[in-house]
Motif scaffolding. Structure first.
Motif, mmCIF file in Angstrom:
data_model
loop_
_atom_site.group_PDB
_atom_site.id
_atom_site.type_symbol
_atom_site.label_atom_id
_atom_site.label_comp_id
_atom_site.label_asym_id
_atom_site.label_seq_id
_atom_site.Cartn_x
_atom_site.Cartn_y
_atom_site.Cartn_z
ATOM 1 N N LYS A 127 49.878 36.904 47.474
ATOM 2 C CA LYS A 127 49.460 36.844 48.433
ATOM 3 C C LYS A 127 48.530 38.229 49.333
ATOM 4 C CE LYS A 127 54.092 34.950 50.719
ATOM 5 N NZ LYS A 127 55.519 35.682 51.214
ATOM 6 N N GLY A 128 48.186 38.028 50.437
ATOM 7 C CA GLY A 128 46.768 39.021 50.930
ATOM 8 C C GLY A 128 45.983 39.152 50.537
ATOM 9 N N CYS A 129 45.405 38.396 48.944
ATOM 10 C CA CYS A 129 44.245 37.996 48.778
ATOM 11 C C CYS A 129 43.223 37.100 49.114
ATOM 12 C CB CYS A 129 44.073 37.867 47.057
ATOM 13 S SG CYS A 129 45.082 38.732 46.365
ATOM 14 N N LEU A 130 42.147 37.277 49.634
ATOM 15 C CA LEU A 130 41.123 35.932 50.247
ATOM 16 C C LEU A 130 40.910 34.767 48.401
ATOM 17 C CD1 LEU A 130 39.455 34.421 51.852
ATOM 18 C CD2 LEU A 130 37.705 35.920 51.575
ATOM 19 N N GLN A 167 48.052 45.827 48.058
ATOM 20 C CA GLN A 167 47.669 47.060 47.216
ATOM 21 C C GLN A 167 47.236 46.365 46.103
ATOM 22 O OE1 GLN A 167 46.990 50.624 49.088
ATOM 23 N NE2 GLN A 167 48.326 51.025 49.857
ATOM 24 N N LYS A 168 47.951 45.934 45.261
ATOM 25 C CA LYS A 168 48.533 45.318 44.323
ATOM 26 C C LYS A 168 46.957 44.346 43.564
ATOM 27 C CE LYS A 168 53.313 46.424 43.966
ATOM 28 N NZ LYS A 168 54.332 45.866 44.139
ATOM 29 N N PRO A 169 46.162 44.096 42.956
ATOM 30 C CA PRO A 169 46.638 45.684 41.011
ATOM 31 C C PRO A 169 45.548 46.587 41.089
ATOM 32 C CG PRO A 169 44.879 43.641 40.753
ATOM 33 C CD PRO A 169 45.385 43.548 41.937
ATOM 34 N N THR A 170 45.045 46.722 42.449
ATOM 35 C CA THR A 170 44.049 48.119 42.724
ATOM 36 C C THR A 170 44.108 48.402 43.645
ATOM 37 O OG1 THR A 170 41.832 46.954 42.995
ATOM 38 C CG2 THR A 170 42.515 47.334 40.259
ATOM 39 N N THR A 171 43.779 47.954 44.608
ATOM 40 C CA THR A 171 43.790 48.143 46.205
ATOM 41 C C THR A 171 42.937 47.438 47.091
ATOM 42 O OG1 THR A 171 42.665 50.256 47.754
ATOM 43 C CG2 THR A 171 40.935 49.441 45.676
ATOM 44 N N LEU A 211 36.876 51.579 42.149
ATOM 45 C CA LEU A 211 37.657 50.302 41.890
ATOM 46 C C LEU A 211 37.432 48.873 42.610
ATOM 47 C CD1 LEU A 211 41.210 52.158 42.968
ATOM 48 C CD2 LEU A 211 40.575 51.902 41.084
ATOM 49 N N LYS A 212 37.902 47.853 41.184
ATOM 50 C CA LYS A 212 37.678 46.664 41.627
ATOM 51 C C LYS A 212 38.370 46.123 42.588
ATOM 52 C CE LYS A 212 36.776 42.320 39.123
ATOM 53 N NZ LYS A 212 36.492 41.424 38.493
ATOM 54 N N VAL A 213 37.286 45.560 43.779
ATOM 55 C CA VAL A 213 38.114 44.440 45.263
ATOM 56 C C VAL A 213 38.220 43.313 45.066
ATOM 57 C CG1 VAL A 213 39.659 46.411 46.475
ATOM 58 C CG2 VAL A 213 36.479 45.471 46.697
ATOM 59 N N GLY A 214 37.225 42.812 44.434
ATOM 60 C CA GLY A 214 37.216 41.757 43.833
ATOM 61 C C GLY A 214 36.545 41.041 43.463
ATOM 62 N N GLY A 215 35.988 39.715 42.890
ATOM 63 C CA GLY A 215 35.366 39.172 42.004
ATOM 64 C C GLY A 215 34.849 37.693 42.455
ATOM 65 N N ILE A 216 34.038 37.147 41.080
ATOM 66 C CA ILE A 216 32.913 35.938 41.482
ATOM 67 C C ILE A 216 33.267 35.337 40.339
ATOM 68 C CG2 ILE A 216 30.868 35.207 42.479
ATOM 69 C CD1 ILE A 216 30.769 38.291 44.280
#
Ligand SMILES: O=C(O)CCCC[C@@H]1SC[C@@H]2NC(=O)N[C@@H]21
Length: 369
Positions: free
Chosen positions: A159-162, A247-251, A218-223
């Motif tokens: 939860k909390g991720c787009l 905040q998990k797993p990075t920020t 820190l990595k916050v996203g990927g494509i």
């Protein structure tokens, strides 16, 4: 099954998805979203919503014709958003479809939404139903339980991720690998735009080539972009995971806003994804009409690599010894690899060796004329 093409980090699905044209689907009267308890426990719920009556009509067709399938053949329950229980939901954990649609101002991308509270992978939904969905359709999930990252890695999707994937179609195979950079750029610009419009401090989200999004190191996203080739066209599924509020797993972006002393009105997934499509549509049209060059300056301002010194590995002629040399990154080559220069001025193209998770480990160079 997946294989890596010769293009950077652009995966291609060997088995094309079944093709079913929307023209063959008939309209039918509105059916309420009724599912038995057994169905709702075991099947994936997909809620369809259109930006206008046109896409709503298509959504109704997809539902009536049971056109959407999951790759493993597992059961799906399809509802229209207008019939769904979550329609007026104002819970942070549930994607607010109305809020997204109200902020969307595109004419093609993101206009047909497939939303799920929980599914295996949004990417599998769009890739597996490419022919059924109108171009530009998007699948969004609150949670994924089999999120796909690059190199067959699992993408943690709490939860909390787009978490979303959408469809693009292209004809010119030479520039297909570059579209992932357009996607990355549209996302960093979307974050800038939402922060600016809401009077928030700006967040320095950067692109780590080829398709990672970084914030404060820190990595916050990927494509993830995958493609199939059919009837002289590349059917591209583009997937983005961006950690906005966990905040998990990075920020996450909202933690960064808090660190900057800004705690009110945190970033919302719905605003970011709508801003993403609003940007992407403009960038996509520039990319197709003028080429990636027209976006390059902005891209180089946003990526982390201009002037970066990197180590490349080179085999000697008998291929029994590997030497290491340092080169300086200059930009991208027309095919989307890194363009670099040696200290004595030779220009070369850098390729990942295909073995390392970090693309900057094990770079190999190809001399350019
Ligand atoms: O490995 C990477 O950095 C790319 C990760 C891409 C993850 C996103 S989350 C939404 C979409 N659905 C998936 O299963 N993967 C992509």
């Amino acid at each position: 099954m997946l294989f890596v093409t010769s293009s950077p980090r652009f995966l291609s699905l060997i088995k094309p998805p079944p093709f079913l044209s929307l023209h063959n689907l008939g309209f039918s009267p509105k059916n309420l979203c009724l599912s038995t308890k057994m169905e709702s426990e075991s099947s994936t719920k997909l809620v369809l919503c259109g930006k206008s009556d046109v896409e709503d009509g298509l959504a109704r067709c997809l539902k009536t014709n049971n056109a959407l399938k999951l790759p493993d053949g597992s059961p799906v329950t399809v509802c229209l958003h207008s019939e769904s229980e979550s329609a007026g939901n104002d819970n942070d954990d549930v994607f607010r479809v109305n809020s997204y649609m109200n902020s969307l101002s595109t004419s093609r991308f993101g206009r047909l939404l497939v939303y799920s509270p929980r599914l295996a992978s949004t990417h599998d939904v769009v890739a597996n139903n490419f022919g059924e969905l109108p171009l530009g359709s998007v699948c969004v999930a609150d949670v994924q339980f089999k999120g796909r990252g690059r190199s067959k890695n699992v993408w943690e999707s709490p939860k909390g991720c787009l978490l979303f994937s959408f469809t693009i179609q292209m004809e010119d195979g030479r520039v297909v690998p570059l579209v992932q950079y357009v996607v990355s750029l549209a996302m960093t610009e979307a974050v800038n735009d939402v922060c600016q419009r809401n009077g928030m401090p700006s967040l320095d989200v950067r692109i780590k080539w080829p398709n990672d999004l970084y914030l404060d190191g820190l990595k916050v996203g990927g494509i993830l972009c995958t493609s199939t080739y059919k009837s002289k066209r590349f059917n591209i599924s583009a997937g983005i995971g961006l950690n906005i509020d966990n905040q998990k797993p990075t920020t996450c972006l909202n933690a960064a806003l808090q660190r900057l002393g800004y705690a009110a009105n945190q970033l919302q997934r719905e605003d970011i994804i709508a801003a993403f499509f609003n940007k992407f549509e403009v960038f996509h049209d520039i990319f197709l009409s003028q080429g990636f060059q027209a976006l390059e300056n902005l891209y180089y301002k946003t990526w982390l690599h201009s002037g970066q010194r990197v180590i490349v590995q080179e085999k000697n002629e008998s291929e029994d010894q590997v030497s290491e040399n340092v080169v300086t990154v200059q930009g991208l080559t027309p095919s989307g690899y890194l363009l670099a220069a040696t200290d004595d001025g030779q220009i070369c193209e850098l390729h990942p060796d295909g073995n390392s998770f970090d693309f900057f480990q094990g770079l190999v160079r190809r001399k350019l004329a």
